[in-house]
Design an enzyme around this catalytic site. Structure first.
Site, PDB file in Angstrom:
ATOM      1  N   GLY A 185       6.814 -10.167  -4.448  1.00 39.97           N
ATOM      2  CA  GLY A 185       6.638  -8.907  -3.719  1.00 39.97           C
ATOM      3  C   GLY A 185       7.988  -8.267  -3.437  1.00 39.97           C
ATOM      4  O   GLY A 185       9.031  -8.858  -3.706  1.00 39.97           O
ATOM      5  N   LYS A 216       3.931  -4.592   9.016  1.00 43.73           N
ATOM      6  CA  LYS A 216       2.961  -5.631   8.644  1.00 43.73           C
ATOM      7  C   LYS A 216       2.406  -6.377   9.860  1.00 43.73           C
ATOM      8  O   LYS A 216       1.543  -7.242   9.696  1.00 43.73           O
ATOM      9  CB  LYS A 216       3.620  -6.647   7.703  1.00 43.73           C
ATOM     10  CG  LYS A 216       4.190  -6.055   6.420  1.00 43.73           C
ATOM     11  CD  LYS A 216       3.096  -5.631   5.483  1.00 43.73           C
ATOM     12  CE  LYS A 216       3.585  -5.162   4.136  1.00 43.73           C
ATOM     13  NZ  LYS A 216       4.169  -6.172   3.299  1.00 43.73           N
ATOM     14  N   LYS A 258      -2.188 -12.617   2.728  1.00 39.45           N
ATOM     15  CA  LYS A 258      -1.288 -12.441   1.598  1.00 39.45           C
ATOM     16  C   LYS A 258      -2.104 -12.155   0.348  1.00 39.45           C
ATOM     17  O   LYS A 258      -3.306 -12.329   0.326  1.00 39.45           O
ATOM     18  CB  LYS A 258      -0.453 -13.719   1.367  1.00 39.45           C
ATOM     19  CG  LYS A 258       0.648 -13.887   2.393  1.00 39.45           C
ATOM     20  CD  LYS A 258       1.537 -15.094   2.117  1.00 39.45           C
ATOM     21  CE  LYS A 258       2.084 -15.188   0.733  1.00 39.45           C
ATOM     22  NZ  LYS A 258       2.772 -13.988   0.247  1.00 39.45           N
ATOM     23  N   GLY A 259      -1.398 -11.710  -0.701  1.00 45.59           N
ATOM     24  CA  GLY A 259      -2.038 -11.626  -2.005  1.00 45.59           C
ATOM     25  C   GLY A 259      -2.271 -10.232  -2.545  1.00 45.59           C
ATOM     26  O   GLY A 259      -2.822 -10.093  -3.635  1.00 45.59           O
ATOM     27  N   LEU A 260      -1.818  -9.197  -1.816  1.00 51.42           N
ATOM     28  CA  LEU A 260      -1.975  -7.865  -2.422  1.00 51.42           C
ATOM     29  C   LEU A 260      -1.090  -7.749  -3.663  1.00 51.42           C
ATOM     30  O   LEU A 260      -1.342  -6.914  -4.528  1.00 51.42           O
ATOM     31  CB  LEU A 260      -1.690  -6.755  -1.404  1.00 51.42           C
ATOM     32  CG  LEU A 260      -2.699  -6.659  -0.243  1.00 51.42           C
ATOM     33  CD1 LEU A 260      -2.545  -5.361   0.526  1.00 51.42           C
ATOM     34  CD2 LEU A 260      -4.143  -6.804  -0.710  1.00 51.42           C
ATOM     35  N   GLY A 261      -0.074  -8.608  -3.752  1.00 59.34           N
ATOM     36  CA  GLY A 261       0.742  -8.669  -4.972  1.00 59.34           C
ATOM     37  C   GLY A 261       0.141  -9.574  -6.040  1.00 59.34           C
ATOM     38  O   GLY A 261       0.707  -9.700  -7.135  1.00 59.34           O
ATOM     39  N   GLY A 269       6.769 -12.972   1.315  1.00 59.51           N
ATOM     40  CA  GLY A 269       6.320 -11.822   2.092  1.00 59.51           C
ATOM     41  C   GLY A 269       4.892 -12.023   2.571  1.00 59.51           C
ATOM     42  O   GLY A 269       4.293 -13.084   2.386  1.00 59.51           O
ATOM     43  N   GLU A 311       1.384 -18.966  -4.370  1.00 58.95           N
ATOM     44  CA  GLU A 311       2.131 -18.845  -3.107  1.00 58.95           C
ATOM     45  C   GLU A 311       1.658 -19.882  -2.093  1.00 58.95           C
ATOM     46  O   GLU A 311       2.466 -20.480  -1.372  1.00 58.95           O
ATOM     47  CB  GLU A 311       1.964 -17.434  -2.539  1.00 58.95           C
ATOM     48  CG  GLU A 311       2.704 -16.394  -3.367  1.00 58.95           C
ATOM     49  CD  GLU A 311       2.443 -14.956  -2.944  1.00 58.95           C
ATOM     50  OE1 GLU A 311       3.292 -14.110  -3.225  1.00 58.95           O
ATOM     51  OE2 GLU A 311       1.393 -14.682  -2.348  1.00 58.95           O
ATOM     52  N   ASP A 330       1.112  -9.489   3.783  1.00 56.51           N
ATOM     53  CA  ASP A 330       0.491  -8.167   3.946  1.00 56.51           C
ATOM     54  C   ASP A 330       0.111  -7.890   5.395  1.00 56.51           C
ATOM     55  O   ASP A 330       0.091  -6.739   5.815  1.00 56.51           O
ATOM     56  CB  ASP A 330      -0.722  -8.066   3.015  1.00 56.51           C
ATOM     57  CG  ASP A 330      -0.278  -8.264   1.578  1.00 56.51           C
ATOM     58  OD1 ASP A 330       0.550  -7.479   1.112  1.00 56.51           O
ATOM     59  OD2 ASP A 330      -0.695  -9.256   0.954  1.00 56.51           O
TER      60      ASP A 330
HETATM   61  C1  5RP Z   1       2.003 -11.310  -3.184  1.00 54.83           C
HETATM   62  C2  5RP Z   1       2.090 -11.253  -1.701  1.00 54.83           C
HETATM   63  C3  5RP Z   1       3.210 -10.442  -1.128  1.00 54.83           C
HETATM   64  O1  5RP Z   1       4.041 -11.305  -0.437  1.00 54.83           O
HETATM   65  C4  5RP Z   1       2.662  -9.409  -0.211  1.00 54.83           C
HETATM   66  O2  5RP Z   1       1.772  -8.601  -0.963  1.00 54.83           O
HETATM   67  C5  5RP Z   1       3.764  -8.554   0.412  1.00 54.83           C
HETATM   68  O3  5RP Z   1       4.435  -7.827  -0.590  1.00 54.83           O
HETATM   69  P1  5RP Z   1       5.497  -6.687  -0.219  1.00 54.83           P
HETATM   70  O4  5RP Z   1       6.684  -7.370   0.390  1.00 54.83           O
HETATM   71  O5  5RP Z   1       5.774  -6.039  -1.552  1.00 54.83           O
HETATM   72  O6  5RP Z   1       4.810  -5.740   0.737  1.00 54.83           O
HETATM   73  O7  5RP Z   1       1.332 -11.851  -0.982  1.00 54.83           O
HETATM   74  O8  5RP Z   1       0.890 -12.034  -3.605  1.00 54.83           O
END
Ligand code: 5RP
Length: 239
Positions: A32, A126, A99-102, A87, A108, A89
């Site tokens: 992320g 966040k 977590k996991g929007l990435g 990181g 992870e 969400d």
């Molecule tokens: C990826 C995640 C990321 O850590 C989460 O989406 C935060 O990303 P960003 O720092 O770009 O906001 O969980 O699976």
């Protein structure tokens, strides 16, 4: 807040957490934008002589880390890590996470669980009072039977969306699909996690409960640090 200001807050958090890493450590490298700042700051320390190896949580992070000169290893080579940096969400007051929007939630969670210390880096946007206020709960599922898994998730009260990419369903690094589940603010994340994990075909969820040791928050003023055991100094073990 502008995207540039938000990115500045991410950068502050990422640069701070890189100072937690010591010579000889095995380090989990998150996925992320905020985790990327930490990886870049670590790479700068490696260029200055720090000796570490990194376990990346995605192909994307593996490419970034190796392109910056960090030695990338697998969890098979190093099943126990000293620290994982990632990181999130959403972060609630008990340092529970979504977590996991990435898209990297399964790796992870494995890397965080294998680490002596799990430190999360976020900007202050966040922070939430209850998980689910803004983010869906991503659920990683086997493509086989994914429609049935989605039905089970709907029966738990979620609005469920199969995550899409440019040319069809988004496919994780593990060749699975993601179902983004909106439950609204969660009354009992632990119960929900147990319910989600009982659905056949569910391989992982974006709920990270009781895993976080510390959160570094990038703010307008600088950084704030929150610890899961505020009365204990970093690294101390409760008796
Ligand atoms: C990826 C995640 C990321 O850590 C989460 O989406 C935060 O990303 P960003 O720092 O770009 O906001 O969980 O699976």
């Amino acid at each position: 807040m502008s995207e540039a200001e938000r990115n500045e807050r991410r950068r502050r958090a990422g640069e701070r957490v890189a100072t937690f890493v010591e010579d000889g450590m095995v380090v989990g490298l998150g996925t992320g934008r905020t985790a990327d700042h930490a990886t870049r700051a670590l790479a700068a320390r490696v260029a200055a002589g720090l000796r570490i190896v990194g376990v990346p949580t995605s192909h994307r992070t593996a490419l970034l880390a190796s392109s910056l000169g960090i030695t990338v290893v697998s969890p098979e080579e190093h099943p126990r890590l000293d620290i994982a940096i990632d990181g999130a969400d959403e972060v609630d007051p008990q340092l529970r996470l979504i977590k996991g929007l990435g898209g990297a939630l399964l790796r992870e969670k494995i890397v965080a669980a294998a680490s002596g210390r799990f430190v999360v880096v976020v900007d202050d946007g966040k922070l939430v009072s209850r998980l689910g206020e803004t983010a869906p709960v991503p659920v990683e599922v086997l493509p086989f039977g994914c429609t049935l898994a989605a039905e089970c998730l709907r029966a738990l009260g979620a609005a469920v969306v199969l995550r899409e990419a440019a040319a069809g369903p988004f496919v994780t690094d593990n060749a699975h699909y993601l179902l983004d589940c909106r439950f609204g603010p969660l009354a009992d994340p632990e119960q929900l996690e147990s319910d989600l994990r009982s659905i056949p075909g569910v391989l992982g969820t974006g709920l990270f409960l009781g895993m976080t040791d510390a959160v570094i928050v990038g703010t307008a003023e600088g950084i704030e640090e929150r610890s899961a055991s505020p009365s204990l100094p970093a690294g101390a073990t409760p008796r």
